[in-house]
Motif scaffolding. Structure first.
Motif, PDB file in Angstrom:
ATOM      1  N   GLU A 178       1.193  16.717   6.429  1.00  0.00           N
ATOM      2  CA  GLU A 178       0.376  15.629   5.889  1.00  0.00           C
ATOM      3  C   GLU A 178       1.020  14.285   6.209  1.00  0.00           C
ATOM      4  O   GLU A 178       0.342  13.331   6.605  1.00  0.00           O
ATOM      5  CB  GLU A 178       0.232  15.803   4.374  1.00  0.00           C
ATOM      6  CG  GLU A 178      -0.462  14.673   3.668  1.00  0.00           C
ATOM      7  CD  GLU A 178      -0.376  14.763   2.153  1.00  0.00           C
ATOM      8  OE1 GLU A 178      -1.101  13.998   1.495  1.00  0.00           O
ATOM      9  OE2 GLU A 178       0.411  15.568   1.621  1.00  0.00           O
ATOM     10  N   ALA A 179       2.335  14.200   6.057  1.00  0.00           N
ATOM     11  CA  ALA A 179       3.056  12.951   6.300  1.00  0.00           C
ATOM     12  C   ALA A 179       2.989  12.549   7.774  1.00  0.00           C
ATOM     13  O   ALA A 179       2.804  11.370   8.082  1.00  0.00           O
ATOM     14  CB  ALA A 179       4.507  13.096   5.858  1.00  0.00           C
ATOM     15  N   ALA A 180       3.114  13.503   8.693  1.00  0.00           N
ATOM     16  CA  ALA A 180       3.051  13.200  10.124  1.00  0.00           C
ATOM     17  C   ALA A 180       1.668  12.665  10.492  1.00  0.00           C
ATOM     18  O   ALA A 180       1.551  11.673  11.223  1.00  0.00           O
ATOM     19  CB  ALA A 180       3.381  14.441  10.945  1.00  0.00           C
ATOM     20  N   HIS A 181       0.631  13.300   9.989  1.00  0.00           N
ATOM     21  CA  HIS A 181      -0.735  12.847  10.249  1.00  0.00           C
ATOM     22  C   HIS A 181      -0.949  11.437   9.688  1.00  0.00           C
ATOM     23  O   HIS A 181      -1.505  10.563  10.349  1.00  0.00           O
ATOM     24  CB  HIS A 181      -1.738  13.823   9.642  1.00  0.00           C
ATOM     25  CG  HIS A 181      -3.155  13.374   9.733  1.00  0.00           C
ATOM     26  ND1 HIS A 181      -3.856  13.364  10.919  1.00  0.00           N
ATOM     27  CD2 HIS A 181      -4.005  12.885   8.791  1.00  0.00           C
ATOM     28  CE1 HIS A 181      -5.074  12.895  10.700  1.00  0.00           C
ATOM     29  NE2 HIS A 181      -5.184  12.603   9.419  1.00  0.00           N
TER      30      HIS A 181
ATOM     31  N   GLU B 112      14.056   8.121   3.182  1.00  0.00           N
ATOM     32  CA  GLU B 112      15.020   8.696   4.113  1.00  0.00           C
ATOM     33  C   GLU B 112      14.855  10.206   4.271  1.00  0.00           C
ATOM     34  O   GLU B 112      14.929  10.720   5.397  1.00  0.00           O
ATOM     35  CB  GLU B 112      16.450   8.378   3.663  1.00  0.00           C
ATOM     36  CG  GLU B 112      16.811   6.934   3.796  1.00  0.00           C
ATOM     37  CD  GLU B 112      18.185   6.607   3.253  1.00  0.00           C
ATOM     38  OE1 GLU B 112      18.702   5.532   3.597  1.00  0.00           O
ATOM     39  OE2 GLU B 112      18.749   7.414   2.485  1.00  0.00           O
ATOM     40  N   MET B 113      14.637  10.905   3.177  1.00  0.00           N
ATOM     41  CA  MET B 113      14.485  12.364   3.242  1.00  0.00           C
ATOM     42  C   MET B 113      13.268  12.754   4.076  1.00  0.00           C
ATOM     43  O   MET B 113      13.323  13.681   4.874  1.00  0.00           O
ATOM     44  CB  MET B 113      14.394  12.960   1.839  1.00  0.00           C
ATOM     45  CG  MET B 113      15.629  12.746   0.998  1.00  0.00           C
ATOM     46  SD  MET B 113      17.109  13.511   1.689  1.00  0.00           S
ATOM     47  CE  MET B 113      16.930  15.133   1.019  1.00  0.00           C
ATOM     48  N   LEU B 114      12.167  12.045   3.904  1.00  0.00           N
ATOM     49  CA  LEU B 114      10.963  12.324   4.675  1.00  0.00           C
ATOM     50  C   LEU B 114      11.168  11.935   6.141  1.00  0.00           C
ATOM     51  O   LEU B 114      10.759  12.659   7.052  1.00  0.00           O
ATOM     52  CB  LEU B 114       9.766  11.586   4.080  1.00  0.00           C
ATOM     53  CG  LEU B 114       8.414  11.833   4.744  1.00  0.00           C
ATOM     54  CD1 LEU B 114       8.052  13.316   4.719  1.00  0.00           C
ATOM     55  CD2 LEU B 114       7.333  11.018   4.046  1.00  0.00           C
TER      56      LEU B 114
ATOM     57  N   ASP C  87       0.857  -1.189   0.000  1.00  0.00           N
ATOM     58  CA  ASP C  87       0.000   0.000   0.000  1.00  0.00           C
ATOM     59  C   ASP C  87       0.890   1.235   0.000  1.00  0.00           C
ATOM     60  O   ASP C  87       1.716   1.406   0.909  1.00  0.00           O
ATOM     61  CB  ASP C  87      -0.907   0.006   1.230  1.00  0.00           C
ATOM     62  CG  ASP C  87      -1.914  -1.126   1.218  1.00  0.00           C
ATOM     63  OD1 ASP C  87      -2.197  -1.667   0.130  1.00  0.00           O
ATOM     64  OD2 ASP C  87      -2.421  -1.475   2.299  1.00  0.00           O
ATOM     65  N   THR C  88       0.747   2.082  -1.005  1.00  0.00           N
ATOM     66  CA  THR C  88       1.574   3.274  -1.114  1.00  0.00           C
ATOM     67  C   THR C  88       0.782   4.512  -0.728  1.00  0.00           C
ATOM     68  O   THR C  88      -0.400   4.628  -1.036  1.00  0.00           O
ATOM     69  CB  THR C  88       2.143   3.431  -2.540  1.00  0.00           C
ATOM     70  OG1 THR C  88       1.065   3.464  -3.472  1.00  0.00           O
ATOM     71  CG2 THR C  88       3.087   2.296  -2.883  1.00  0.00           C
ATOM     72  N   PHE C  89       1.474   5.423  -0.063  1.00  0.00           N
ATOM     73  CA  PHE C  89       0.865   6.655   0.402  1.00  0.00           C
ATOM     74  C   PHE C  89       1.767   7.834   0.020  1.00  0.00           C
ATOM     75  O   PHE C  89       2.654   8.218   0.790  1.00  0.00           O
ATOM     76  CB  PHE C  89       0.663   6.620   1.919  1.00  0.00           C
ATOM     77  CG  PHE C  89      -0.257   5.527   2.371  1.00  0.00           C
ATOM     78  CD1 PHE C  89      -1.622   5.742   2.456  1.00  0.00           C
ATOM     79  CD2 PHE C  89       0.232   4.279   2.709  1.00  0.00           C
ATOM     80  CE1 PHE C  89      -2.488   4.731   2.870  1.00  0.00           C
ATOM     81  CE2 PHE C  89      -0.615   3.261   3.127  1.00  0.00           C
ATOM     82  CZ  PHE C  89      -1.976   3.490   3.203  1.00  0.00           C
ATOM     83  N   PRO C  90       1.563   8.394  -1.168  1.00  0.00           N
ATOM     84  CA  PRO C  90       2.375   9.546  -1.560  1.00  0.00           C
ATOM     85  C   PRO C  90       1.966  10.788  -0.766  1.00  0.00           C
ATOM     86  O   PRO C  90       0.777  11.021  -0.528  1.00  0.00           O
ATOM     87  CB  PRO C  90       2.071   9.712  -3.046  1.00  0.00           C
ATOM     88  CG  PRO C  90       0.789   8.997  -3.282  1.00  0.00           C
ATOM     89  CD  PRO C  90       0.650   7.968  -2.210  1.00  0.00           C
ATOM     90  N   VAL C  91       2.953  11.545  -0.323  1.00  0.00           N
ATOM     91  CA  VAL C  91       2.703  12.770   0.426  1.00  0.00           C
ATOM     92  C   VAL C  91       3.484  13.923  -0.192  1.00  0.00           C
ATOM     93  O   VAL C  91       4.507  13.702  -0.844  1.00  0.00           O
ATOM     94  CB  VAL C  91       3.073  12.616   1.917  1.00  0.00           C
ATOM     95  CG1 VAL C  91       2.154  11.647   2.619  1.00  0.00           C
ATOM     96  CG2 VAL C  91       4.512  12.180   2.087  1.00  0.00           C
ATOM     97  N   THR C  92       2.980  15.129   0.038  1.00  0.00           N
ATOM     98  CA  THR C  92       3.629  16.303  -0.547  1.00  0.00           C
ATOM     99  C   THR C  92       4.179  17.266   0.503  1.00  0.00           C
ATOM    100  O   THR C  92       4.974  18.122   0.174  1.00  0.00           O
ATOM    101  CB  THR C  92       2.655  17.069  -1.464  1.00  0.00           C
ATOM    102  OG1 THR C  92       1.479  17.395  -0.714  1.00  0.00           O
ATOM    103  CG2 THR C  92       2.287  16.228  -2.678  1.00  0.00           C
TER     104      THR C  92
END
Length: 106
Positions: free
Chosen positions: A31-34, A51-53, A22-27
């Motif tokens: 949004e990523a923390a939530h 790694e960057m995120l 399951d992929t979850f792209p974030v911008t």
């Protein structure tokens, strides 16, 4: 049954869906923390994160460090490899066996 998730920028993670993950792209980081909190509270046993995120979410990821589930594993993204993923695995093995597993130069 536990699932596997992948979080990161679209270009870095879109290929994982072909593997059935399951992929979850974030911008953005908020949004990523939530999303990370939501996924970690669900049925996901493994969460791969670029790694960057992960670098931007280090405080959030630290909350899960001592838990068995979910395992949060860092992966390189298309924008470069920071080496944090390899370092994390090395540190975990060193903690588990009490010895460094890499010989020679780092």
């Amino acid at each position: 049954m536990h699932k596997v998730a992948v979080i990161g920028d679209y270009d870095s993670i879109y290929g994982f869906s072909a593997l059935g993950l399951d992929t979850f792209p974030v911008t953005d980081v908020t949004e990523a923390a939530h999303l990370l909190r939501k996924i970690a509270a669900g049925e996901y046993a493994i969460i791969y994160i670029t790694e960057m995120l992960a670098k931007q979410l280090s405080a959030e990821i630290e909350k899960y460090r001592e838990q068995m589930v979910p395992a949060i594993i860092l992966i390189p993204g298309v924008k470069g490899n920071t080496g944090d993923g390899v370092k994390g695995v090395k540190d975990c093995v060193e903690q588990a066996i009490g010895s460094d597993i890499v010989f020679g130069k780092e």
